[in-house]
Design a protein around this motif. Structure first.
Motif, PDB file in Angstrom:
ATOM      1  N   LYS A 176       0.871  -1.177   0.000  1.00 22.91           N
ATOM      2  CA  LYS A 176       0.000   0.000   0.000  1.00 22.91           C
ATOM      3  C   LYS A 176       0.909   1.228   0.000  1.00 22.91           C
ATOM      4  CE  LYS A 176      -3.515  -2.761   0.833  1.00 22.91           C
ATOM      5  NZ  LYS A 176      -4.557  -3.036  -0.177  1.00 22.91           N
ATOM      6  N   THR A 237      -7.755  -2.187   2.974  1.00 19.27           N
ATOM      7  CA  THR A 237      -8.395  -2.332   1.666  1.00 19.27           C
ATOM      8  C   THR A 237      -8.013  -3.678   1.057  1.00 19.27           C
ATOM      9  OG1 THR A 237      -6.550  -1.141   0.641  1.00 19.27           O
ATOM     10  CG2 THR A 237      -8.551   0.138   1.122  1.00 19.27           C
ATOM     11  N   ASP A 240      -5.958  -6.100  -3.994  1.00 18.23           N
ATOM     12  CA  ASP A 240      -5.800  -5.650  -5.380  1.00 18.23           C
ATOM     13  C   ASP A 240      -5.731  -4.123  -5.486  1.00 18.23           C
ATOM     14  OD1 ASP A 240      -8.440  -5.069  -4.828  1.00 18.23           O
ATOM     15  OD2 ASP A 240      -9.265  -6.085  -6.591  1.00 18.23           O
ATOM     16  N   PHE A 241      -5.945  -3.422  -4.371  1.00 18.59           N
ATOM     17  CA  PHE A 241      -5.774  -1.964  -4.385  1.00 18.59           C
ATOM     18  C   PHE A 241      -4.474  -1.631  -3.663  1.00 18.59           C
ATOM     19  CE2 PHE A 241      -6.260   2.288  -2.469  1.00 18.59           C
ATOM     20  CZ  PHE A 241      -6.327   3.014  -3.653  1.00 18.59           C
ATOM     21  N   THR A 242      -3.532  -1.055  -4.401  1.00 20.28           N
ATOM     22  CA  THR A 242      -2.224  -0.726  -3.821  1.00 20.28           C
ATOM     23  C   THR A 242      -2.032   0.767  -3.616  1.00 20.28           C
ATOM     24  OG1 THR A 242      -1.194  -0.528  -6.005  1.00 20.28           O
ATOM     25  CG2 THR A 242      -1.187  -2.721  -4.977  1.00 20.28           C
ATOM     26  N   LYS A 295     -12.051   4.653  -2.655  1.00 18.95           N
ATOM     27  CA  LYS A 295     -11.449   3.371  -2.271  1.00 18.95           C
ATOM     28  C   LYS A 295     -11.366   3.161  -0.763  1.00 18.95           C
ATOM     29  CE  LYS A 295     -10.433   1.694  -6.385  1.00 18.95           C
ATOM     30  NZ  LYS A 295     -11.000   0.403  -6.854  1.00 18.95           N
TER      31      LYS A 295
END
Length: 323
Positions: A176, A237, A240-242, A295
């Motif tokens: 992240k 999160t 797949d969300f970085t 997000k």
């Protein structure tokens, strides 16, 4: 401190720079959420005073360590916050600043890879340099001077982001990346040279308030509690969300407006004095936080007029103890 989570939900969480301004608040938050926290700091800008109230907590541990050297511990998550973040501190030893960002990232990424931990990089709005785009969005590549006096920090953080994404692509690491905009609140270092702490300390001492340039350059100020909430939400999160994701308060103020607010709030008789603008000082800084809203489900809740009095109270108490 009571745990809000059952023991089975407890994580072992490493915070580098854990005795610093942001790190100490994050430590407090994660302990309150029921986790075990390992605070690692070399105490270059962090201070044990920031974590004294946590030392009796059996779920809190602190270690003096420099992240430019490898660290061998077992953890589930890593928040990589270690790096001097104010110009006075990061320009004191610019080579070491770059090493902290780059070698520190390599060492923490290597640790995360070994123990299969999720890792968050505390990046910065400084990756945008003196921006030609306003407000700044995450897809803006920046306008950074690679050889200026701020480059040790700006380029060090940019290289750290590169490393994080290469570890993500090459080793499938769970990463992240948060791009932090100006943050303020209690436990800021009184001599860090940042505009909020500078103005408050000068006003409380009745000294002239140093405004660089004409004071029309802008900044956006995020209260520390809002920033910590963004960190925790980002870490939680889906994998797949970085990011990278901008985290900051989009409310924009001129530096002169901030000086006037501090004078009014402290009742100070300090006068505003204009000084030459430092090299490569950004003229505008305002985050576009649309991605964070989407997000993370996050946006700041504490306005400058709410957070500033708490920060003034902290510094007032600090100066009474150690004028």
């Amino acid at each position: 401190m009571t745990n809000k989570k059952p023991i089975l939900g407890r994580k072992r969480i490493l915070i580098t720079g854990g005795a610093g301004f942001l790190g100490s608040h994050l430590s407090e938050r994660l302990l309150g959420d029921g986790h075990d926290v390992l605070c690692v700091d070399n105490f270059f800008t962090g201070t044990k005073d920031n974590i004294l109230h946590l030392l009796d907590n059996p779920h809190f541990e602190h270690m003096r360590h420099d992240v430019t050297f490898p660290l061998y511990v077992e953890v589930d998550e890593i928040y990589n916050l270690a790096c001097p973040a104010s110009p006075i501190h990061y320009q004191f030893d610019p080579v070491q600043t770059t090493k902290t960002s780059v070698h520190g990232a390599i060492n923490m990424l290597g640790l995360a890879k070994r123990v299969k931990a999720k890792i968050m990089q505390a990046s910065t709005s400084e990756v945008y340099g003196d921006p030609a785009v306003h407000p700044q969005t995450e897809d803006y590549c920046g306008n950074v001077n690679p050889i200026g006096i701020r480059s040790c920090y700006d380029e060090g953080k940019r290289c750290a982001e590169t490393l994080f994404y290469d570890y993500f692509r090459q080793h499938n690491l769970r990463i992240k990346v948060a791009r932090i905009f100006n943050t303020y609140g209690p436990r800021m270092h009184p001599n860090d040279g940042r505009v909020v702490s500078n103005f408050i300390v000068q006003a409380l001492r009745g000294e002239p308030i140093s405004v660089y340039g004409d004071g029309q350059q802008t900044r956006s100020f995020c209260y520390v509690d809002d920033m910590v909430e963004a960190f925790v939400r980002l870490m939680n999160t889906p994998d797949d969300f970085t990011g990278p994701v901008n985290v900051g308060n989009p409310d924009e103020f001129t530096i002169r407006e901030l000086a006037e607010k501090v004078i009014a709030l402290t009742g100070s008789k300090s006068k505003i004095v204009n000084k030459p603008l430092p090299s490569d000082d950004p003229k505008q800084r305002q985050p576009d936080i649309a991605l964070a809203r989407t997000k993370l489900g996050w946006s700041p809740t504490i306005a400058l007029d709410q957070g500033l009095p708490k920060t003034v109270a902290y510094f007032d108490n600090l100066l009474k103890k150690d004028p």
